[in-house]
Design an enzyme around this catalytic site. Structure first.
Site: not given
Lengths: 466, 466
Positions: A84, A158, A182
């Site tokens: 990420k 996310s 997330s």
């Protein structure tokens, strides 16, 4: 991309690991296969925002050379991983998908990135996310990742790119981060495994924060065993992160046994199974998973967590309050650098009073106590991970998270380990996730149950056709 | 009041306890002596706001009967105790010295009050305090207690009556409460011992809160041994207070040995010995106490706590933020019921932002870590308890606490146990206190050092002439 290359991209981490250890598969060949597949597929999926092809191949060559010289580092040796874009990578742009950090190039790796590299992992690149781990899919520095099961649908967030990359076979595993769900949310919407470890289990040094007391780093993978392997590599104490626990790290793969007999799974139906809130097909699929758990020998038992209905609100106040504190200066000095969703959501933090925050903390203490009490009678908590399957990009409302309850946020409040494991599909072929949450630092029991269920249900045999 | 009665009021708790256990002293005679002395002296000292003469005599008679029938409950059997007026007492008005609670009569005892009674303690009455444990001495429901060493001087607060009653010989020990120094501050200004235990060591059920994460209950006594006895009675788990720890309660009197050899006392001189902030006579007296400690065999060593200078500000934000949260409804609905000092101070809580609160919490974590690190190298921290000796009522500024640093508040932030022990007098005959703070739940080491110092310095032989 050849058929053989595609097959390589669909191996599990231990399958690939065995081939690498026995010199039947070169890490270079494996990394090339992923780079080819990214080339072929990611124009549609949009998982990667920064591809690290050169350094990945260099790492793969090093890994290859080490195997040939008898130096095998363990189950992550030569395994291609995606990060990420809030994990600091030395010399490689790390933006949290925000224009505020558009030109940011860290000089050091995050602690867990260093651990991945030390374990022989190959970093393929940085993947998409919702802006600052908070924004919706609409307003970001880069394009947003698309759901490999249906490219018109969102991945959830996310950790959007982390989920899409795993689901589309564009890496063997990824790291996400989870402040209110997330990791687990996008894992459930993309039909993969997402693991939020116990608070403090994994260092957060070098990871761009959203909310200090709620942020967790964790793995996102195709199988439970893959997640156990990745967790084993990234877990543990870190002198540079005082919130990282010194508790010893067990061998998580040793915990994986196809046996859940004698274990009791608690289900707070009063909150997580409300048909006015949860999609009917999601409920049906998750109920079937619980029935399967019983068939496998687990006891399923109703439990009550009285304050659970307040957990989402408490999480919002704490998450936004802390996020606002972190971003305050930039919000004032360069508001135009934030996407509208993030700016609106973070700015709520300026309106919360200290009394709101104190009450949220008192609620958090109460919810934590209620779960601790429930876990004296049951080994795990089970519930749907998400209220719905993935929405289309056209239907998604970036502010909806403020209005609907979250089934993942309660476990950020409590710090309990929680995992989302695929448990079926709706009639449109979109995946549904089952969430299991355990006692603090008892990841082994949680992984064992998730593994047993996954080995029995075998949903992992179905791959998206992207 | 006869001379013999006055002598009884000056016994230590173990001295009185031995006489009671051996039937040489009746709890009734002892209680009567205190009631007579209160009658004779308290019109000047103003320690008591509610005298419980009838129930005290009834409890004394029960205690007497039990001894005569061979049922001796232990070292608190028949010992007369006073309670700060925020400890709930069944059927007896409990006001926190506020007009908001002017007519409040609890139906149950606080947990620690029940523990005192179960141990055979005799509750003499409720004593004065600063309004809601926060106000200054000026604006309160009742008159304020006066300093027994000089009645023109304040006692400090907020446990004003608890300190004055002990110092004036109007009880054998009292309970105070401490959110930023409210036990230790008045103890130092009144020349007595004040002990703030580790956070969670003593139940707070039935005690009117100021700030949930900073409030501590603890004993105030003439000697360290008295404090050890009282702490042993009130410490321990409480099912009705989830913040009360289950950690086993050691025998604190067993820890009292006149020996500090091999122990190291850390002194953060950079903060606590700044001559621009601390009164010169206070500094001189405390330095002499440290020299005495060295003479007794302890090692005294400089330690650095870099973030200490921010601890008072963090404590103010958290204390006021939580206090405002608790009192918000009453502040809005009946502001006229609050004294001006409390109303002004609490109302600051409405102005603090969530970001202020989050930053205060982050500071708290950092300060806690810095002290934990220092305590790996030293056994205790030592410093002056207060910056000055007691001011006169004419000179005191009720808002001064907002502007000056606190030497006690850092240990509310960290939750460490801390004690103030008398260490001398200034040239006006006003007492000075030495503060010792230890590792969480290591009250034994702290008590042992305080006891050794007190046995050697013998300041307890000097009594105020009130």
């Amino acid at each position: 991309m050849t058929d053989k290359q595609q097959d390589l991209c669909y191996l599990s981490i231990p399958q690939a690991g065995r081939l690498i250890a026995s010199r039947q598969l070169s890490p270079v060949e494996l990394t090339r296969a992923f780079l080819e597949r990214i080339q072929a597929v990611d124009q549609r999926v949009k998982a990667y925002v920064t591809l690290m092809a050169d350094s990945a191949l260099a790492e793969a060559r090093t890994a290859e050379g080490e195997v040939l010289h008898g130096r095998y580092r363990g189950p992550l040796h030569g395994i291609p991983i995606a990060l990420k874009d809030l994990y600091d990578t030395r010399g490689v742009r790390t933006t949290a998908q925000s224009r505020v950090l558009e030109r940011r190039v860290p000089s050091e790796d995050a602690t867990v990135v260093r651990k991945l590299r030390d374990a022989g992992g190959v970093i393929l690149g940085k993947v998409a996310m919702h802006e600052f781990a908070l924004g919706g899919p609409a307003t970001s520095l880069f394009e947003q990742a698309r759901n490999p099961w249906n490219l018109d649908h969102v991945t959830g967030g996310s950790s959007s790119g982390s989920a899409a990359a795993v689901a589309a076979g564009l890496c063997m595993g990824s790291l996400g981060s989870d402040t209110g769900g997330s990791i687990r949310g996008p894992a459930s919407l993309c039909g993969i495994v997402g693991l939020k470890p116990t608070y403090g289990r994994v260092s957060r040094q070098g990871v761009i924060p959203l909310s200090w007391s709620l942020d967790h780093c964790g793995p996102m993978t195709w199988t439970v065993e893959d997640a156990a392997i990745l967790l084993g590599v990234i877990a543990g104490a870190d002198p540079s992160d005082p919130t990282a626990s010194n508790a010893p790290v067990p061998d998580y793969t040793q915990a994986l046994r196809e046996d859940v007999k004698g274990l009791t799974i608690g289900v707070p139906r009063h909150y997580f199974f409300n048909p006015e809130v949860v999609d009917a097909q999601v409920l049906g699929v998750v109920e079937a998973a619980l029935t399967e758990m019983e068939r496998l020998g687990a006891r399923v038992q109703e439990v009550t967590i009285p304050s659970l209905e307040h957990a989402s609100a408490a999480n919002t106040v704490m998450m936004i309050g802390q996020g606002y504190t972190y971003h305050r200066k930039d919000l004032i000095n360069q508001p135009q650098s934030f996407g509208e969703t993030v700016r609106l959501r973070l700015s709520m933090g300026a309106l919360f009073t200290t009394a709101d925050y104190v009450q949220a903390q008192r609620l958090r203490s109460r919810i934590r106590r209620e779960f601790a009490q429930a876990l004296q009678g049951v080994d795990l908590i089970a519930c749907p991970t998400s209220l719905n399957t993935a929405a289309t990009f056209a239907d998604v409302d970036p502010l909806i998270a403020v209005r609907t309850p979250s089934f993942t946020a309660p476990f950020n409040q409590t710090g309990m380990p929680a995992i989302s494991v695929p448990c079926g599909f709706n009639s449109d072929g979109l995946p549904v996730g089952l969430q299991l949450a355990g006692r603090p630092f008892d990841e082994p029991t949680m992984l064992r149950v998730a593994y047993t269920y996954q080995q029995s249900s075998r949903w992992y045999e179905k791959r998206p056709g992207v």
